[in-house]
Design an enzyme around this catalytic site. Structure first.
Site, PDB file in Angstrom:
ATOM      1  N   ALA A 222       2.149   0.167   9.299  1.00  0.00           N
ATOM      2  CA  ALA A 222       3.365  -0.604   9.601  1.00  0.00           C
ATOM      3  C   ALA A 222       3.313  -1.991   8.961  1.00  0.00           C
ATOM      4  CB  ALA A 222       3.542  -0.725  11.112  1.00  0.00           C
TER       5      ALA A 222
ATOM      6  N   TYR B 108      -1.901  -0.746  10.497  1.00  0.00           N
ATOM      7  CA  TYR B 108      -2.051  -1.005   9.058  1.00  0.00           C
ATOM      8  C   TYR B 108      -0.852  -0.455   8.288  1.00  0.00           C
ATOM      9  CZ  TYR B 108      -4.026  -1.050   4.360  1.00  0.00           C
ATOM     10  OH  TYR B 108      -4.232  -1.285   3.018  1.00  0.00           O
TER      11      TYR B 108
ATOM     12  N   ILE C  23      -8.395   2.876  -3.797  1.00  0.00           N
ATOM     13  CA  ILE C  23      -9.111   1.993  -4.721  1.00  0.00           C
ATOM     14  C   ILE C  23     -10.510   1.788  -4.146  1.00  0.00           C
ATOM     15  CG2 ILE C  23      -9.063  -0.235  -5.915  1.00  0.00           C
ATOM     16  CD1 ILE C  23      -6.534   1.583  -6.386  1.00  0.00           C
TER      17      ILE C  23
ATOM     18  N   SER D 173       0.851  -1.200   0.000  1.00  0.00           N
ATOM     19  CA  SER D 173       0.000   0.000   0.000  1.00  0.00           C
ATOM     20  C   SER D 173       0.881   1.243   0.000  1.00  0.00           C
ATOM     21  CB  SER D 173      -0.870   0.033   1.256  1.00  0.00           C
ATOM     22  OG  SER D 173      -1.599   1.244   1.316  1.00  0.00           O
TER      23      SER D 173
HETATM   24  P1  NDP Z   1     -11.683  -5.698   1.103  1.00  0.00           P
HETATM   25  O1  NDP Z   1     -11.911  -5.478   2.548  1.00  0.00           O
HETATM   26  O2  NDP Z   1     -12.715  -5.312   0.127  1.00  0.00           O
HETATM   27  O3  NDP Z   1     -11.291  -7.237   0.842  1.00  0.00           O
HETATM   28  C1  NDP Z   1     -10.342  -7.883   1.647  1.00  0.00           C
HETATM   29  C2  NDP Z   1     -10.353  -9.369   1.316  1.00  0.00           C
HETATM   30  O4  NDP Z   1      -9.398 -10.030   2.152  1.00  0.00           O
HETATM   31  C3  NDP Z   1     -11.705  -9.998   1.581  1.00  0.00           C
HETATM   32  O5  NDP Z   1     -11.995 -10.898   0.551  1.00  0.00           O
HETATM   33  C4  NDP Z   1     -11.490 -10.741   2.913  1.00  0.00           C
HETATM   34  O6  NDP Z   1     -12.333 -11.863   3.002  1.00  0.00           O
HETATM   35  C5  NDP Z   1     -10.030 -11.151   2.792  1.00  0.00           C
HETATM   36  N1  NDP Z   1      -9.387 -11.395   4.076  1.00  0.00           N
HETATM   37  C6  NDP Z   1      -9.192 -10.517   5.091  1.00  0.00           C
HETATM   38  N2  NDP Z   1      -8.550 -11.114   6.101  1.00  0.00           N
HETATM   39  C7  NDP Z   1      -8.337 -12.392   5.732  1.00  0.00           C
HETATM   40  C8  NDP Z   1      -7.713 -13.506   6.353  1.00  0.00           C
HETATM   41  N3  NDP Z   1      -7.170 -13.411   7.561  1.00  0.00           N
HETATM   42  N4  NDP Z   1      -7.668 -14.668   5.672  1.00  0.00           N
HETATM   43  C9  NDP Z   1      -8.190 -14.771   4.435  1.00  0.00           C
HETATM   44  N5  NDP Z   1      -8.792 -13.758   3.794  1.00  0.00           N
HETATM   45  C10 NDP Z   1      -8.867 -12.586   4.439  1.00  0.00           C
HETATM   46  O7  NDP Z   1     -10.302  -4.963   0.796  1.00  0.00           O
HETATM   47  P2  NDP Z   1      -9.635  -4.465  -0.593  1.00  0.00           P
HETATM   48  O8  NDP Z   1     -10.083  -5.290  -1.725  1.00  0.00           O
HETATM   49  O9  NDP Z   1      -9.791  -3.008  -0.642  1.00  0.00           O
HETATM   50  O10 NDP Z   1      -8.097  -4.760  -0.241  1.00  0.00           O
HETATM   51  C11 NDP Z   1      -7.367  -5.835  -0.807  1.00  0.00           C
HETATM   52  C12 NDP Z   1      -5.895  -5.610  -0.491  1.00  0.00           C
HETATM   53  O11 NDP Z   1      -5.481  -4.363  -1.036  1.00  0.00           O
HETATM   54  C13 NDP Z   1      -5.591  -5.547   1.008  1.00  0.00           C
HETATM   55  O12 NDP Z   1      -4.359  -6.164   1.270  1.00  0.00           O
HETATM   56  C14 NDP Z   1      -5.509  -4.057   1.264  1.00  0.00           C
HETATM   57  O13 NDP Z   1      -4.725  -3.759   2.388  1.00  0.00           O
HETATM   58  C15 NDP Z   1      -4.880  -3.576  -0.034  1.00  0.00           C
HETATM   59  N6  NDP Z   1      -5.082  -2.160  -0.315  1.00  0.00           N
HETATM   60  C16 NDP Z   1      -6.345  -1.643  -0.530  1.00  0.00           C
HETATM   61  C17 NDP Z   1      -6.498  -0.292  -0.816  1.00  0.00           C
HETATM   62  C18 NDP Z   1      -7.834   0.324  -1.092  1.00  0.00           C
HETATM   63  O14 NDP Z   1      -7.892   1.559  -1.281  1.00  0.00           O
HETATM   64  N7  NDP Z   1      -8.912  -0.422  -1.193  1.00  0.00           N
HETATM   65  C19 NDP Z   1      -5.341   0.613  -0.857  1.00  0.00           C
HETATM   66  C20 NDP Z   1      -4.079  -0.036  -0.635  1.00  0.00           C
HETATM   67  C21 NDP Z   1      -3.967  -1.363  -0.374  1.00  0.00           C
HETATM   68  P3  NDP Z   1     -13.088 -12.307   4.351  1.00  0.00           P
HETATM   69  O15 NDP Z   1     -13.421 -11.052   5.107  1.00  0.00           O
HETATM   70  O16 NDP Z   1     -14.261 -13.049   3.838  1.00  0.00           O
HETATM   71  O17 NDP Z   1     -12.122 -13.187   5.072  1.00  0.00           O
END
Ligand code: NDP
Length: 253
Positions: free
Chosen positions: A149, A147, A179, A134
């Site tokens: 860190a 987050y 995003i 990120s």
């Molecule tokens: P969402 O919250 O929309 O989706 C996150 C996904 O991760 C969900 O499908 C969730 O599924 C899954 N997830 C979370 N924890 C776990 C776990 N412990 N085990 C398995 N699956 C897990 O987030 P985004 O799509 O926005 O983010 C995706 C990635 O992009 C993340 O790493 C986020 O930090 C990164 N990111 C996003 C940004 C943004 O602006 N959206 C900016 C920068 C980085 P479930 O809850 O069903 O387990």
């Protein structure tokens, strides 16, 4: 022929948001794809995609994920560590549970998956890992201490994997900006005036818009493809130009 036909890809957290767009893009380009999340298979997930219920913070779940994908498709060539969570708190506000949640998913999850999949990638002749970091891992968003860190950890681990496990395994990170997913909505909802915060953030994007999950998917697929064969150990920012600008306020200088 499609870029990824005959390839096996694991994308963590592909049930929604950015992960879902990455899953769909790999399917469109011919890959066999397995994804996972902590809950049941989402209804709208394409029927071609295999689902495993797995919490990436738990090594035993990741081992089950690895067995499931290898039993179904054979050795994995592509791993995308996308699963992540955010908690909107400063250090003093953060609880032990917040630490376990954020560091568990964002740090330990990436470590667990890399450790589980790299040996098989090496035995099968090589592979590519793309970690979703990120811009917050470089510039601190307010009240996102754990987050921010955790994403810096992702960037650091990316370099170590590239150095330790090349040439058979390439490893790169993508640093998304804003995003539009549930995660971004939750961050804007924190502002005193979410609508104003959104307008202000938008005005700071030279691209004139926020990002879409597909913007990130396109970059991830390129990094996972043979077109990026000479690219490893790097971080790629996709933020519509947000972090390119000086923090000085326009008009005052
Ligand atoms: P969402 O919250 O929309 O989706 C996150 C996904 O991760 C969900 O499908 C969730 O599924 C899954 N997830 C979370 N924890 C776990 C776990 N412990 N085990 C398995 N699956 C897990 O987030 P985004 O799509 O926005 O983010 C995706 C990635 O992009 C993340 O790493 C986020 O930090 C990164 N990111 C996003 C940004 C943004 O602006 N959206 C900016 C920068 C980085 P479930 O809850 O069903 O387990």
């Amino acid at each position: 022929m499609s870029r990824f036909s005959g390839k096996v890809a694991v994308v963590t957290g592909g049930g929604r948001g950015i992960g879902r767009a990455i899953v769909d893009a790999f399917v469109d380009e011919g890959a066999s794809v397995m994804t996972c999340g902590r809950g049941p298979r989402p209804d709208e997930l394409s029927s071609e995609v295999h689902w495993a219920r797995a919490d990436v913070s738990r090594p035993e779940d990741v081992e089950r994920l690895r067995s499931a994908v290898e039993d179904t498709f054979g050795p994995v060539q592509i791993l995308v560590n996308n699963a992540g969570v955010q908690v909107e708190k400063s250090v003093v506000e953060s609880s032990d549970e917040d630490w376990d949640l954020v560091v568990g998913a964002n740090c330990r999850g990436v470590f667990n998956c890399c450790r589980a999949f790299i040996p098989a990638m090496q035995s099968a002749g090589g592979g590519a890992i793309v970690n979703i970091g990120s811009i917050s891992g470089v510039n601190a968003d307010p009240n996102m201490a754990l987050y921010n860190a955790s994403k810096a950890f992702v960037h650091g681990l990316t370099r170590s994997i590239a150095v330790d496990h090349g040439p058979l395994v390439r490893c790169n990170a993508v640093r998304p900006g804003w995003i539009m997913t549930e995660m971004a909505d939750a961050a804007f909802a924190l502002a005193d005036d979410p609508q104003r915060a959104k307008q202000d953030a938008l005005a700071r994007h030279p691209a004139g818009r926020f990002g879409s999950p597909e913007d990130i998917a396109r970059l991830v697929l390129w990094l996972a493809s043979d077109e990026a064969a000479f690219v490893t150990g790097q971080e790629f920012t996709a933020d519509g130009g947000l972090t390119a600008a000086s923090p000085l306020q326009p008009g005052l200088f």
